[in-house]
Scaffold this active site. Structure first.
Site, mmCIF file in Angstrom:
data_model
loop_
_atom_site.group_PDB
_atom_site.id
_atom_site.type_symbol
_atom_site.label_atom_id
_atom_site.label_comp_id
_atom_site.label_asym_id
_atom_site.label_seq_id
_atom_site.Cartn_x
_atom_site.Cartn_y
_atom_site.Cartn_z
ATOM 1 N N CYS A 43 0.911 -1.351 -0.009
ATOM 2 C CA CYS A 43 -0.101 0.138 0.181
ATOM 3 C C CYS A 43 1.061 0.739 0.069
ATOM 4 O O CYS A 43 2.305 0.985 -0.243
ATOM 5 C CB CYS A 43 -1.082 0.023 1.102
ATOM 6 N N CYS A 46 3.313 1.683 2.559
ATOM 7 C CA CYS A 46 4.593 1.392 2.804
ATOM 8 C C CYS A 46 5.548 1.353 2.682
ATOM 9 O O CYS A 46 6.570 2.385 2.674
ATOM 10 C CB CYS A 46 3.904 -0.778 1.895
ATOM 11 N N ASP A 446 -0.231 10.047 -29.473
ATOM 12 C CA ASP A 446 1.024 9.472 -30.653
ATOM 13 C C ASP A 446 0.178 9.236 -31.617
ATOM 14 O O ASP A 446 -1.180 8.957 -32.319
ATOM 15 C CB ASP A 446 2.229 8.604 -30.633
ATOM 16 N N ASP A 626 2.818 4.009 -28.945
ATOM 17 C CA ASP A 626 2.618 3.086 -29.375
ATOM 18 C C ASP A 626 4.112 2.244 -28.950
ATOM 19 O O ASP A 626 4.800 1.324 -28.644
ATOM 20 C CB ASP A 626 2.285 2.277 -30.354
ATOM 21 N N ASP A 630 7.734 6.296 -26.769
ATOM 22 C CA ASP A 630 6.611 7.139 -26.028
ATOM 23 C C ASP A 630 6.172 6.587 -24.517
ATOM 24 O O ASP A 630 5.607 6.342 -24.242
ATOM 25 C CB ASP A 630 5.306 6.632 -26.650
#
Length: 727
Positions: A43, A46, A446, A626, A630
């Site tokens: 979490c 932590c 993109d 993609d 990117d």
């Protein structure tokens, strides 16, 4: 012609090059950079706790935690002993160990999932058997028969709970030893109190025992934890994928002789040979040779660029057609590819600090549960002076307030929404992705491979004569250049047959040429054939004595692109286009899709910087891309989407994978995410209403531990049914 084809066959696209072993690339970590494994963190609390402990250690410059990978990366100002960091984390209640980068594997995560599922199955099986025994007791069995059923239930419950609830016990124990509370502490106390009071009742021939309550509690809590695990199971590090693309070895030239060396042994000023089809192992400058380069790693564009003497090259680029000799300017950790991996790792760590709705709710929950249960037990003991009654009521309060509904509120909705989006062609990879997606105010696209298919297609074949098509096919068949491959496929699909040619050869960086009917014919770059290049992507055919003919290409628009942009605008999101392509092409494309804001010739670091700048101004950015160019922007964005056709590093950096060709589901994902967050808030309201009604009854002594377990189960089932409304 055979020799030319063989040479051309050496060319490869980035996805076809075999990836080196991560361990070969890593080459070992420096003493001032350490990886610490943290297998039990789960979490936001932590994350902050670990980073606070590490930052306080002498010599540590910075520390960042990646929750998905359950590890911390430590940068030290001076040499630091890993054992000291592990010991400090252990003292603070965090299980830790030094991590060897060469041994990284996904098998540990798979083992954790199988272990959790096994514990869930054991708890469910034991719960059903004990409930069957309880039916007889609650139906009126008494005396020796009732005691026998209680002892059988105890024999089933104790080993089953000891095995199934071990994750809760271990986590609570570590937290208490470190002097802090977490959500597993009240869970552990509730289970132990239910077992303890049940054993006491059984020993003293009491009328009722609550072994089924302890098992039901364990089962529903494990169900919530397993659902949460499944939403995270497919997440992996994009930084590792990028590192895997680094070439581990290179051909170094020494006095004209070739020798194979590890990339880590190369120094600035060395020269290396990169053969056709090979990936650049270093950043450098071309000193000999001519070829074409696939620079999709840096620009995202599939159109190759000419490589000539004096041109700079970067690690990860693919040499397509001719051998190149490169003088090294940066290698290993100093290369552009490695720096890109560092950008991604930093961005991933920042994204994992997102605090989910469940974490924010849980932060206030544990202390309140302990205080309420303790006050109820003390009050009843002072009022009745009966420890048995006081313990039963304290156990009932703990059980009835156990966070089953709270634990299921998010995973149940995420699982339901993920299933619906999967049927629409979207794969949700990260547990908090839907919550982050619902907050999106700005979408960055993109172009190539994201809003387009990323493959060139000839668009003017109807204007070309049959003879020119046949001649172009003859020349295109001798090259592995992407435009030549696309032209070959298109002409063959039309049934065009090649003309016979002689002396077919490929000229690296320019094109192919041959002789046909005694005349020289060429297919390639405009300047090579004597034509004037324009803005359009094209390859030119020339026959000696005739005017050159252009074969023009366009990138096919991905289905649903225009619909996605329009729907996102209707949902109140601003759309922006960032591309590495030429300004004129990007402007035409943006106008066609109705995108007003766009930038061309954008490099990877510039994309990530644009995302960070928008978010610094308060925007919540959804990045849709993609390519490896990117990847840093995908990891830095508030939420991210990649097509399934994207390279591995882009897919694993994103929160959502688009499985089909259409990009329209991206807009549907935003709408679904907003509905999902609404359901999550409704689930919290249900859990709150349940506690408001049930807790006073438990405190008033009107609910036994078994009734509390049944009420808790009812709230959990209600939350799950509400989540299913998304379907």
């Amino acid at each position: 012609m055979d020799g030319t084809l063989e040479r051309g066959g050496l060319a490869a696209c980035p996805a076809c090059v075999a990836l080196p072993n991560v361990g070969d690339v890593a080459g070992g970590a420096a003493e001032k950079e350490l990886l610490i494994s943290l297998p039990e963190i789960h979490c936001a609390a932590c994350i902050s706790g670990v980073e606070r402990v590490l930052a306080a250690q002498p010599g540590v410059a910075s520390a960042r935690v990646n929750l998905t990978l359950k590890r911390a990366t430590v940068e030290a100002e001076e040499a630091v002993q890993p054992g000291a960091l592990v010991a400090a984390l252990g003292a603070a209640g965090f299980k830790a160990q030094e991590l060897d980068a060469g041994l990284l594997s996904s098998t540990e995560a798979d083992r954790a999932g199988r272990d959790l599922l096994m514990r869930l199955a054991v708890a469910g099986f034991a719960m059903m058997n004990v409930m069957l025994l309880s039916v007889a007791v609650w139906s009126g069995a008494d005396g020796a028969t009732r005691d026998l059923f209680h002892w059988i239930s105890a024999a089933i419950a104790f080993p089953a709970v000891g095995f199934a609830a071990r994750p809760f016990f271990a986590s609570a124990s570590v937290a208490l030893k470190a002097g802090r509370l977490n959500m597993d502490v009240p869970i552990t106390l509730a289970i132990l109190l239910a077992l303890g009071t049940s054993l006491y009742e059984t020993i003293h021939s009491g009328a009722h025992a609550y072994f089924d309550a302890a098992l039901s509690l364990t089962f529903f809590l494990l169900a919530g934890r397993y659902l949460d695990y499944r939403t995270r199971a497919v997440a992996r590090s994009a930084a590792e994928e990028l590192a895997a693309l680094e070439v581990p070895r290179a051909l170094r030239l020494v006095d004209g002789a070739e020798e194979t060396v590890a990339v880590g042994e190369l120094a600035v000023g060395d020269t290396v040979l990169v053969r056709p089809g090979g990936r650049m192992p270093v950043d450098g400058v071309i000193v000999e040779g001519a070829s074409e380069l696939d620079r999709a790693l840096l620009t995202g564009e599939t159109r190759p660029v000419v490589a000539v003497v004096g041109q700079q090259v970067c690690a990860g680029e693919v040499n397509l057609t001719g051998p190149l000799t490169v003088r090294v300017t940066a290698a290993g950790k100093d290369s552009s590819l490695h720096r890109m991996a560092d950008l991604v790792a930093v961005a991933e760590s920042a994204k994992n600090k997102y605090t989910s709705l469940a974490d924010r709710a849980a932060a206030l929950y544990a202390p309140g549960v302990h205080i309420l249960s303790a006050l109820a037990g003390i009050g009843w003991y002072l009022g009745t002076m009966d420890a048995r009654v006081a313990l039963n009521i304290a156990a009932a309060v703990l059980i009835i307030t156990c966070p089953c509904a709270l634990g299921l509120a998010v995973p149940a909705v995420v699982t339901a929404a993920s299933g619906k989006l999967f049927r629409k062609g979207l794969l949700i990879k990260d547990g908090t992705a839907l919550e982050r997606l619902a907050e999106v105010t700005h979408v960055i696209f993109d172009k190539t491979g994201t809003l387009t298919m990323g493959t060139p297609e000839p668009v003017n074949l109807c204007d070309i004569s049959e003879r020119e098509k046949r001649l172009a096919l003859s020349l295109a068949m001798g090259s592995a250049h992407p435009l030549a491959v696309a032209l070959t496929g298109a002409l063959r699909s039309e049934g065009v047959l090649p003309l016979p040619v002689e002396g077919l050869r490929e000229v690296p960086g320019y094109g192919t040429e041959a002789r046909c009917e005694g005349r020289v014919v060429r297919l390639g770059r405009a300047e090579w054939v004597g034509a004037e290049a324009g803005d359009e992507t094209s390859t030119w055919l020339s026959v000696a004595g005739e005017a050159p003919v252009a074969f023009t290409f366009a990138d096919a628009l991905r289905p649903g692109a225009a619909e996605a942009v329009a729907a996102l605008k209707a949902a109140g999101c601003e759309a922006e286009l960032l591309s590495g392509d030429a300004p004129s092409a990007v402007a035409r494309f943006a106008a066609a899709l109705g995108i007003d804001s766009y930038q061309a010739c954008v490099l990877p670091a510039e994309k990530a910087a644009r995302v960070e700048a928008l978010q610094a101004g308060g925007a919540k950015v959804l990045m849709v891309g993609d390519g490896l160019n990117d990847t840093a922007a995908l990891a830095a964005a508030h939420a991210s989407v990649s097509p399934a056709t994207a390279l591995d590093a882009a897919r694993v950096a994103s929160d959502i994978v688009l499985l089909g060709e259409s990009v329209a589901p991206v807009a549907e994902a935003v709408t679904m995410a907003r509905k999902a967050v609404k359901r999550i808030r409704e689930n919290f309201q249900i859990a709150t209403a349940y506690n408001v009604i049930a807790v006073p009854l438990a405190v008033a002594g009107m609910a036994t531990p078994l009734v509390a377990a049944l009420a808790m189960s009812a709230s959990s089932i209600t939350v799950s049914l509400n989540a299913l409304r998304l379907r």
